[in-house]
Design an enzyme around this catalytic site. Structure first.
Site, PDB file in Angstrom:
ATOM      1  N   ASP A  34      -0.991 -19.917  -0.110  1.00 11.87           N
ATOM      2  CA  ASP A  34      -0.327 -20.713  -1.141  1.00 11.87           C
ATOM      3  C   ASP A  34       0.822 -19.965  -1.798  1.00 11.87           C
ATOM      4  OD1 ASP A  34      -2.049 -23.069  -1.069  1.00 11.87           O
ATOM      5  OD2 ASP A  34      -3.603 -21.703  -1.758  1.00 11.87           O
ATOM      6  N   GLU A  73      -7.075 -33.885  -1.257  1.00 19.13           N
ATOM      7  CA  GLU A  73      -7.607 -32.548  -1.016  1.00 19.13           C
ATOM      8  C   GLU A  73      -7.818 -31.911  -2.385  1.00 19.13           C
ATOM      9  OE1 GLU A  73      -4.872 -30.211   1.182  1.00 19.13           O
ATOM     10  OE2 GLU A  73      -4.635 -31.660   2.801  1.00 19.13           O
TER      11      GLU A  73
END
Length: 271
Positions: free
Chosen positions: A64, A53
């Protein structure tokens, strides 16, 4: 040129046929530099990751944790452009022949142009996109262009999703389902916990797609634990931390090669 969703599907099917989970490695584009990021993606794929990814850094990465936020900030301050993300996908795929997805928030894709993004990602050899903040009910335009270009659309499910919602999300997706094993943001954890296994069981009841677990895995032992119940093990923050902690780029690449090899043993039950 068509994208590589079939390569992604074949890769995940091959791992299952081998009686193991796939190892999926996340590396942000442009970190520590554009060239360094390309080398990092190549390094994890050459060292045992089945799929990569490539993160498209964002100024407000709500999904995140602090480690990836730090890397994103470095990449953005370095002037990263979407063209650099496409170059990362193109060069890493050309060098390894392995499937590469872009993980991105929706706003950059929308601003760039949905069709343009899909066409360029397919031309770069990309296998698809992971879109953690794109609601399924607002995804029809993207999915139309992704399908036309041969790209997977990977949606994220979480423990908070009810069973009916899991069916709705997974019915719209392709490639695999990204199961966020813990509520909250990405980052390494001391334990991946029972919540991940429960979410995988519920998700599998809703779909035939492979279910891959992310958030929390940082070593071979944890990878082996997740591999016991998931079709794929997704690792991101541990790679980024290894690069951040390294004194220089060469040491960083050596560290992520070592970590990838350990994780690859984990998904094969060799730890």
């Amino acid at each position: 040129m068509s994208g590589n969703i079939q390569l992604l599907n074949d890769t995940l099917a091959r791992a299952r046929a081998e009686g193991r989970s796939a190892l999926i490695a996340y590396v942000p584009a442009g970190f520590p530099t554009v060239d360094g990021g390309i080398e990092a993606v190549k390094a994890v794929l050459e060292s045992g990751a089945d799929v990569a990814e490539v993160g498209l850094p964002h100024s407000d990465p709500v999904f995140d944790g602090p480690v990836i936020q730090t890397a994103d900030d470095i990449a953005l301050r370095g002037g990263l452009k979407i063209a650099d993300v496409m170059r990362t996908v193109r060069e890493a795929h050309a060098a390894t022949g392995k499937p590469i997805l872009v993980m991105t928030y929706w706003n950059p894709v929308d601003r760039y142009g949905v069709e343009r993004f899909a066409v360029e990602l397919a031309e770069a050899g990309g296998a698809g996109c992971i879109l953690p903040d794109l609601p399924v009910q607002e995804s029809a335009t993207w999915r139309e262009h992704a399908e036309k270009q041969g790209l997977a659309t990977v949606f994220v499910v979480a423990p908070s999703n009810k069973d009916e919602r899991l069916k709705e999300i997974t019915a719209a997706g392709s490639g695999f389902v990204y199961a966020a094993s813990l509520m909250g943001v990405t980052g390494t954890r001391a334990s991946v916990g029972e919540a991940a296994a429960a979410l995988v069981r519920r998700t599998r009841a809703a779909t035939e797609l492979p279910v891959c677990v992310g958030i929390g895995v940082s070593n071979g032992e944890q990878a082996a634990e997740v591999a016991g119940f998931a079709d794929g093990v997704i690792v991101g923050s541990a790679f980024v931390k290894a690069l951040l902690d390294a004194p220089d780029e060469a040491a960083g690449l050596a560290a992520i090669r070592t970590l990838t090899a350990e994780l690859a043993k984990g998904v094969r039950g060799d730890v």
